[in-house]
Design an enzyme around this catalytic site. Structure first.
Site, mmCIF file in Angstrom:
data_model
loop_
_atom_site.group_PDB
_atom_site.id
_atom_site.type_symbol
_atom_site.label_atom_id
_atom_site.label_comp_id
_atom_site.label_asym_id
_atom_site.label_seq_id
_atom_site.Cartn_x
_atom_site.Cartn_y
_atom_site.Cartn_z
ATOM 1 N N ASP A 1 -12.124 9.729 -7.871
ATOM 2 C CA ASP A 1 -13.568 9.823 -7.694
ATOM 3 C C ASP A 1 -13.862 11.234 -7.176
ATOM 4 O O ASP A 1 -12.968 12.099 -7.171
ATOM 5 C CB ASP A 1 -14.097 8.702 -6.773
ATOM 6 C CG ASP A 1 -13.690 8.887 -5.318
ATOM 7 O OD1 ASP A 1 -12.920 9.824 -5.011
ATOM 8 O OD2 ASP A 1 -14.150 8.095 -4.475
ATOM 9 N N HIS A 2 -15.098 11.453 -6.729
ATOM 10 C CA HIS A 2 -15.468 12.785 -6.230
ATOM 11 C C HIS A 2 -14.613 13.213 -5.039
ATOM 12 O O HIS A 2 -14.270 14.383 -4.904
ATOM 13 C CB HIS A 2 -16.952 12.808 -5.848
ATOM 14 C CG HIS A 2 -17.325 11.731 -4.874
ATOM 15 N ND1 HIS A 2 -17.363 10.391 -5.222
ATOM 16 C CD2 HIS A 2 -17.649 11.781 -3.564
ATOM 17 C CE1 HIS A 2 -17.710 9.677 -4.175
ATOM 18 N NE2 HIS A 2 -17.882 10.492 -3.149
ATOM 19 N N CYS B 1 -8.718 8.942 -4.242
ATOM 20 C CA CYS B 1 -10.091 8.941 -3.728
ATOM 21 C C CYS B 1 -10.041 9.549 -2.327
ATOM 22 O O CYS B 1 -9.097 10.275 -2.013
ATOM 23 C CB CYS B 1 -10.718 7.543 -3.766
ATOM 24 S SG CYS B 1 -9.865 6.253 -2.856
ATOM 25 N N THR C 1 -9.674 8.066 0.628
ATOM 26 C CA THR C 1 -8.618 7.444 1.429
ATOM 27 C C THR C 1 -7.461 6.899 0.594
ATOM 28 O O THR C 1 -6.400 6.590 1.152
ATOM 29 C CB THR C 1 -9.197 6.238 2.195
ATOM 30 O OG1 THR C 1 -9.747 5.329 1.215
ATOM 31 C CG2 THR C 1 -10.278 6.671 3.163
ATOM 32 N N GLY D 1 -9.814 2.388 -1.727
ATOM 33 C CA GLY D 1 -10.664 1.746 -2.737
ATOM 34 C C GLY D 1 -9.947 1.687 -4.075
ATOM 35 O O GLY D 1 -10.042 0.679 -4.804
ATOM 36 N N HIS E 1 11.929 -1.007 -4.543
ATOM 37 C CA HIS E 1 11.874 -2.436 -4.234
ATOM 38 C C HIS E 1 10.674 -3.160 -4.848
ATOM 39 O O HIS E 1 10.760 -4.354 -5.116
ATOM 40 C CB HIS E 1 11.848 -2.648 -2.704
ATOM 41 C CG HIS E 1 13.182 -2.406 -2.066
ATOM 42 N ND1 HIS E 1 13.465 -2.759 -0.769
ATOM 43 C CD2 HIS E 1 14.320 -1.821 -2.546
ATOM 44 C CE1 HIS E 1 14.717 -2.421 -0.473
ATOM 45 N NE2 HIS E 1 15.253 -1.838 -1.533
ATOM 46 N N ASN E 2 9.566 -2.464 -5.016
ATOM 47 C CA ASN E 2 8.335 -3.136 -5.465
ATOM 48 C C ASN E 2 7.957 -2.818 -6.907
ATOM 49 O O ASN E 2 6.969 -3.337 -7.419
ATOM 50 C CB ASN E 2 7.164 -2.781 -4.541
ATOM 51 C CG ASN E 2 7.476 -3.003 -3.079
ATOM 52 O OD1 ASN E 2 7.559 -2.064 -2.295
ATOM 53 N ND2 ASN E 2 7.712 -4.248 -2.704
ATOM 54 N N ARG F 1 -8.436 12.872 1.660
ATOM 55 C CA ARG F 1 -8.838 13.165 3.042
ATOM 56 C C ARG F 1 -7.747 12.768 4.018
ATOM 57 O O ARG F 1 -7.938 12.841 5.234
ATOM 58 C CB ARG F 1 -10.154 12.444 3.360
ATOM 59 C CG ARG F 1 -11.302 12.899 2.466
ATOM 60 C CD ARG F 1 -12.550 12.041 2.625
ATOM 61 N NE ARG F 1 -13.516 12.357 1.581
ATOM 62 C CZ ARG F 1 -14.481 11.538 1.179
ATOM 63 N NH1 ARG F 1 -14.605 10.339 1.742
ATOM 64 N NH2 ARG F 1 -15.303 11.905 0.233
ATOM 65 N N ARG G 1 17.631 -8.594 -6.797
ATOM 66 C CA ARG G 1 16.842 -9.518 -5.963
ATOM 67 C C ARG G 1 15.368 -9.127 -5.898
ATOM 68 O O ARG G 1 14.504 -9.965 -5.649
ATOM 69 C CB ARG G 1 17.433 -9.610 -4.551
ATOM 70 C CG ARG G 1 17.334 -8.330 -3.733
ATOM 71 C CD ARG G 1 18.107 -8.444 -2.427
ATOM 72 N NE ARG G 1 17.863 -7.316 -1.535
ATOM 73 C CZ ARG G 1 18.454 -6.134 -1.643
ATOM 74 N NH1 ARG G 1 19.321 -5.922 -2.618
ATOM 75 N NH2 ARG G 1 18.205 -5.163 -0.778
ATOM 76 N N HIS G 2 15.098 -7.857 -6.135
ATOM 77 C CA HIS G 2 13.701 -7.397 -6.054
ATOM 78 C C HIS G 2 12.878 -7.885 -7.251
ATOM 79 O O HIS G 2 11.686 -8.126 -7.126
ATOM 80 C CB HIS G 2 13.653 -5.869 -5.947
ATOM 81 C CG HIS G 2 14.461 -5.368 -4.801
ATOM 82 N ND1 HIS G 2 14.156 -5.687 -3.491
ATOM 83 C CD2 HIS G 2 15.599 -4.623 -4.752
ATOM 84 C CE1 HIS G 2 15.057 -5.148 -2.703
ATOM 85 N NE2 HIS G 2 15.942 -4.495 -3.428
ATOM 86 N N ARG H 1 11.612 -11.357 -6.579
ATOM 87 C CA ARG H 1 10.482 -11.382 -5.632
ATOM 88 C C ARG H 1 9.187 -10.946 -6.323
ATOM 89 O O ARG H 1 8.121 -11.489 -6.036
ATOM 90 C CB ARG H 1 10.812 -10.484 -4.436
ATOM 91 C CG ARG H 1 11.912 -11.094 -3.587
ATOM 92 C CD ARG H 1 12.537 -10.126 -2.621
ATOM 93 N NE ARG H 1 13.673 -10.764 -1.959
ATOM 94 C CZ ARG H 1 14.608 -10.101 -1.299
ATOM 95 N NH1 ARG H 1 14.546 -8.776 -1.199
ATOM 96 N NH2 ARG H 1 15.602 -10.735 -0.730
HETATM 97 C C1 RB5 Z 1 -16.169 8.108 -0.960
HETATM 98 O O1 RB5 Z 1 -16.911 8.609 0.085
HETATM 99 C C2 RB5 Z 1 -15.040 7.231 -0.434
HETATM 100 O O2 RB5 Z 1 -15.557 6.048 0.064
HETATM 101 C C3 RB5 Z 1 -14.019 6.978 -1.511
HETATM 102 O O3 RB5 Z 1 -13.529 8.195 -1.978
HETATM 103 C C4 RB5 Z 1 -12.801 6.185 -1.119
HETATM 104 O O4 RB5 Z 1 -12.210 6.703 0.022
HETATM 105 C C5 RB5 Z 1 -12.969 4.731 -1.067
HETATM 106 O O5 RB5 Z 1 -12.022 3.976 -0.822
#
Ligand code: RB5
Length: 143
Positions: A11-12, A68, A70, A73, A101-102, A112, A135-136, A139
């Site tokens: 995303d942005h 994104c 974080t 999302g 494993h996954n 960020r 084994r993985h 699971r």
């Molecule tokens: C956008 O501000 C922010 O919410 C998005 O990039 C992301 O971190 C959502 O999970």
């Protein structure tokens, strides 16, 4: 060995880092396609998470990278698909174990949260680590 095909999107919030990681993966020899977003204008991360997931589910790409602000999302959206195992990672140990494993097929992280140097080490670790099966696998079949 066939080149790994990687679908990438953001995303942005992840737009700038996506550009850097796209070029980095391309220079490493992977087949990489950018599924947007194409500017820093505010947009909705689920649109881009879904684009990458559909490409993987349809067999056009092997793995995905979603960025994104974080990484959260993107991870939440991608994991709504049965065939997707998405992990939001901000350290190399988790990147390695998510593959070993996954058998994670989508890597998400936050622009960020991690800087460019760490993001490069995370993608290197993720794409250079093989699933261990055994084994993985059992699971994963239980999920
Ligand atoms: C956008 O501000 C922010 O919410 C998005 O990039 C992301 O971190 C959502 O999970």
């Amino acid at each position: 060995m066939e080149k790994l095909k990687i679908a990438i999107a953001s995303d942005h919030g992840g737009f700038e880092l996506k550009g850097e990681i796209y070029n980095y993966l391309l220079n490493k020899g992977y087949i990489v396609k950018d599924f947007g977003t194409n500017s820093k204008d505010s947009c909705d991360y689920p649109i881009y998470a879904k684009k990458v997931c559909y490409e993987i589910i349809n067999g056009n790409f092997d793995k995905g990278v979603l960025i994104c602000g974080t990484g959260l999302g993107m991870q939440i959206t991608a994991n709504r698909f049965n065939q997707i195992r998405a992990v939001c990672v901000s350290d190399t140990y988790s990147a390695k174990m998510a593959r070993a494993h996954n058998d994670a097929n989508v890597l998400t992280f936050g622009a960020r949260v991690v800087g460019l140097g760490l993001a490069k080490e995370i993608v290197d670790t993720f794409f250079e680590t093989d699933f261990e099966f055994g084994r993985h696998q059992k699971r994963i079949d239980m999920i």
